[in-house]
Motif scaffolding. Structure first.
Motif, mmCIF file in Angstrom:
data_model
loop_
_atom_site.group_PDB
_atom_site.id
_atom_site.type_symbol
_atom_site.label_atom_id
_atom_site.label_comp_id
_atom_site.label_asym_id
_atom_site.label_seq_id
_atom_site.Cartn_x
_atom_site.Cartn_y
_atom_site.Cartn_z
ATOM 1 N N LEU A 7 1.762 10.239 -2.111
ATOM 2 C CA LEU A 7 1.724 8.426 -2.259
ATOM 3 C C LEU A 7 2.475 8.167 -3.213
ATOM 4 O O LEU A 7 3.485 7.318 -2.423
ATOM 5 C CB LEU A 7 0.303 8.021 -2.672
ATOM 6 C CG LEU A 7 -0.836 7.850 -1.777
ATOM 7 C CD1 LEU A 7 -1.641 7.738 -2.304
ATOM 8 C CD2 LEU A 7 -0.411 6.836 -0.680
ATOM 9 N N ASP B 296 -4.551 -1.609 -4.061
ATOM 10 C CA ASP B 296 -5.215 -0.875 -2.747
ATOM 11 C C ASP B 296 -6.101 -1.397 -2.317
ATOM 12 O O ASP B 296 -5.552 -2.172 -2.168
ATOM 13 C CB ASP B 296 -5.865 0.228 -3.912
ATOM 14 C CG ASP B 296 -7.130 -0.867 -4.716
ATOM 15 O OD1 ASP B 296 -7.493 -1.616 -4.499
ATOM 16 O OD2 ASP B 296 -7.508 -0.721 -5.952
ATOM 17 N N GLU B 297 -7.047 -1.149 -1.458
ATOM 18 C CA GLU B 297 -7.270 -1.887 0.385
ATOM 19 C C GLU B 297 -8.640 -2.667 -0.338
ATOM 20 O O GLU B 297 -8.507 -3.794 -0.167
ATOM 21 C CB GLU B 297 -8.545 -0.343 0.539
ATOM 22 C CG GLU B 297 -7.336 0.895 1.186
ATOM 23 C CD GLU B 297 -7.760 1.709 2.093
ATOM 24 O OE1 GLU B 297 -6.927 2.502 3.145
ATOM 25 O OE2 GLU B 297 -8.619 2.112 1.189
ATOM 26 N N GLU C 285 -8.665 7.053 -8.312
ATOM 27 C CA GLU C 285 -7.976 8.199 -9.067
ATOM 28 C C GLU C 285 -7.457 9.157 -8.104
ATOM 29 O O GLU C 285 -5.880 9.532 -8.102
ATOM 30 C CB GLU C 285 -8.749 8.749 -10.465
ATOM 31 C CG GLU C 285 -7.937 9.532 -10.709
ATOM 32 C CD GLU C 285 -6.965 8.449 -12.014
ATOM 33 O OE1 GLU C 285 -6.436 9.152 -11.958
ATOM 34 O OE2 GLU C 285 -7.994 7.310 -12.394
ATOM 35 N N LEU D 92 0.604 4.594 -10.888
ATOM 36 C CA LEU D 92 1.295 4.459 -9.710
ATOM 37 C C LEU D 92 2.438 4.086 -9.145
ATOM 38 O O LEU D 92 3.767 4.412 -9.199
ATOM 39 C CB LEU D 92 0.492 4.677 -8.245
ATOM 40 C CG LEU D 92 1.413 5.076 -6.934
ATOM 41 C CD1 LEU D 92 1.433 6.704 -6.894
ATOM 42 C CD2 LEU D 92 0.453 4.862 -6.025
ATOM 43 N N ILE E 251 -2.487 1.516 -0.464
ATOM 44 C CA ILE E 251 -2.919 3.055 -0.735
ATOM 45 C C ILE E 251 -4.269 2.661 -0.836
ATOM 46 O O ILE E 251 -4.891 1.412 -0.771
ATOM 47 C CB ILE E 251 -2.734 3.183 -2.412
ATOM 48 C CG1 ILE E 251 -2.725 2.370 -3.504
ATOM 49 C CG2 ILE E 251 -1.140 2.968 -2.477
ATOM 50 C CD1 ILE E 251 -2.642 2.869 -4.898
ATOM 51 N N PRO E 252 -4.678 3.790 -1.066
ATOM 52 C CA PRO E 252 -6.481 4.277 -1.148
ATOM 53 C C PRO E 252 -7.132 4.016 -1.924
ATOM 54 O O PRO E 252 -6.102 3.710 -3.446
ATOM 55 C CB PRO E 252 -6.830 5.572 -0.466
ATOM 56 C CG PRO E 252 -5.496 6.053 0.094
ATOM 57 C CD PRO E 252 -4.401 5.086 -0.073
ATOM 58 N N SER E 253 -8.134 3.141 -2.200
ATOM 59 C CA SER E 253 -9.042 3.060 -3.976
ATOM 60 C C SER E 253 -9.472 4.331 -4.273
ATOM 61 O O SER E 253 -9.579 5.566 -3.541
ATOM 62 C CB SER E 253 -10.188 1.935 -3.462
ATOM 63 O OG SER E 253 -9.264 1.049 -2.884
ATOM 64 N N SER F 160 -5.346 8.401 -5.519
ATOM 65 C CA SER F 160 -4.266 7.589 -4.776
ATOM 66 C C SER F 160 -3.375 7.924 -6.090
ATOM 67 O O SER F 160 -1.949 8.062 -5.472
ATOM 68 C CB SER F 160 -4.321 6.448 -4.812
ATOM 69 O OG SER F 160 -5.429 6.340 -3.848
ATOM 70 N N LYS F 161 -2.963 8.479 -7.204
ATOM 71 C CA LYS F 161 -2.270 9.109 -7.999
ATOM 72 C C LYS F 161 -1.610 10.431 -7.707
ATOM 73 O O LYS F 161 -1.311 11.183 -9.166
ATOM 74 C CB LYS F 161 -2.278 9.146 -9.868
ATOM 75 C CG LYS F 161 -2.888 7.754 -9.821
ATOM 76 C CD LYS F 161 -2.676 6.860 -11.089
ATOM 77 C CE LYS F 161 -2.783 7.844 -12.630
ATOM 78 N NZ LYS F 161 -2.800 7.441 -13.661
ATOM 79 N N ASN F 162 -0.870 10.707 -6.754
ATOM 80 C CA ASN F 162 -0.293 11.782 -6.390
ATOM 81 C C ASN F 162 0.758 11.984 -6.242
ATOM 82 O O ASN F 162 1.318 10.593 -5.777
ATOM 83 C CB ASN F 162 -1.482 12.316 -5.197
ATOM 84 C CG ASN F 162 -1.543 11.680 -3.985
ATOM 85 O OD1 ASN F 162 -0.560 11.593 -3.382
ATOM 86 N ND2 ASN F 162 -2.432 11.174 -3.761
ATOM 87 N N VAL G 233 -3.038 1.329 -10.084
ATOM 88 C CA VAL G 233 -2.523 1.451 -9.406
ATOM 89 C C VAL G 233 -1.298 0.528 -10.359
ATOM 90 O O VAL G 233 0.325 1.169 -9.766
ATOM 91 C CB VAL G 233 -2.699 -0.637 -8.209
ATOM 92 C CG1 VAL G 233 -1.008 -0.904 -8.360
ATOM 93 C CG2 VAL G 233 -3.102 0.136 -7.411
#
Length: 358
Positions: A77, A41-42, A70, A107, A66-68, A72-74, A104
């Motif tokens: 992404l 993540d960033e 929770e 995902l 990925i963006p920092s 981001s678990k989509n 991270v």
């Protein structure tokens, strides 16, 4: 450096814990890959990419950032990371490295599990919380209706846990990680639990942190080896998660860290356990420790009971929308119990009241 082995149905993989072990990754893996995709993540990229690139200087190493958080678990992404893998030429003899916390790891692990029907991946945790999620092979993304509802069981090839990356964590991240260590101790080791209650998270030494992490991982590894696919005893690792996951989803992912929500869930599990089993459990000592370490409890007074119950029904342990919770007959003696909606309403109300009164 400490090392333990975790035995899964498909293979045995090592867990390495120590200072600067991330720089020994290529040596520890003992396998050559056509391409490597490092997913992070960033925030983690900003801290650790430059140093790691010196040890991964080859042209076949690629990065996806990925963006920092929770959120981001989509699915979007998840799909984008597959696209990154394809564009960067990954094949079935390639490797994904999950460099970061639990988001991270979950995902990136799920991407590895599904890319070309599964390629190797390595967990490289950078948070205390990820000591739990990096071991055991559970990988997933969230659905808007619930946490970790889309996923798989897919063990890593190794876990490389560099404790030096934990030195930059703030107190909020320490709180989040230690909730899972507390959970593990409640499931299996009363003496360890009592030791943890003596800990001030603002003054944990590196040696003590490593000791706690190793004990927590060992407890989880033993349970995972016994029940890899969560058909029985592995469900006990969800202690505190039925309410915790429901709160995360209801408040919106990111309002509470996962561990902060689990800490509330652990208290609730002890509260329900005392009422269900007519047992004396360490609710008050745990509440004192949680308050002393400044875990946020105020959200319990704000949530809508029916909305929380609806979220709890989507929990992965639930069957036919009947809520099942991991409870404790005693510390070290967990049990899976079905709770009726009516009782759940009573328990949630009395729990909120107890937090105010004690």
């Amino acid at each position: 450096m400490k090392k333990l082995l975790v035995h899964s149905s498909s293979h045995t993989y090592p867990v390495y814990i120590g200072e600067n072990v991330r720089f020994e990754a290529e040596h520890l893996l003992k396998k050559t890959y056509n391409s490597i995709l490092i997913i992070t993540d960033e925030e983690v990229e900003r801290r650790y990419r430059e140093g790691l690139e010196k040890f991964f200087p080859r042209s076949n190493v690629h990065w996806s950032i990925i963006p920092s958080g929770e959120a981001s678990k989509n699915a979007n992404l998840f799909y984008q990371l597959h696209t990154d893998a394809i564009i960067n030429g990954l094949d079935r003899k390639s490797l994904i490295i999950a460099l970061g916390g639990g988001v991270v790891g979950d995902l990136a692990g799920f991407v590895a599990a599904t890319f070309m029907r599964g390629i190797d991946y390595v967990q490289m945790p950078t948070t205390i919380l990820a000591h739990d999620s990096s071991v055991g092979g559970k990988v997933a993304i969230n659905h808007t209706l619930g946490k970790n509802l889309i996923g798989s069981f897919y063990p890593p090839r190794a876990v490389i846990y560099d404790t030096c990356t934990l030195q930059s964590l703030n107190l909020k991240e320490f709180r989040s990680g230690y909730a899972e260590i507390i959970k593990e101790s409640l499931i299996a080791d009363e003496e360890f639990f009592n030791q943890l209650l003596e800990s001030d998270l603002s003054q944990i030494s590196s040696q003590k942190l490593t000791e706690h992490l190793f004990k927590g991982i060992k407890i989880k590894a033993n349970i995972v080896e016994e029940d890899e696919k969560e058909a029985g005893s592995r469900m006990y690792l969800n202690l505190g998660h039925t309410l915790g996951h429901a709160m995360e989803a209801e408040l919106g992912y990111g309002v509470l860290t996962h561990g902060e929500a689990v800490a509330v869930g652990l208290l609730f599990s002890l509260h329900v356990s005392e009422l269900h089993f007519s047992a004396k459990l360490p609710f008050r000592p745990l509440l004192h420790w949680i308050r002393a370490n400044h875990y946020p409890l105020e959200h319990v007074q704000k949530f809508h009971t029916e909305a929380i119950i609806s979220r709890m029904k989507t929990d992965k342990k639930s069957v036919n929308k009947q809520v099942k919770m991991v409870l404790l007959e005693a510390v070290g003696k967990p049990a899976l119990v079905e709770i009726t909606e009516d009782n759940l309403r009573v328990f949630l109300k009395s729990f909120a009241k107890r937090l105010v009164e004690e």
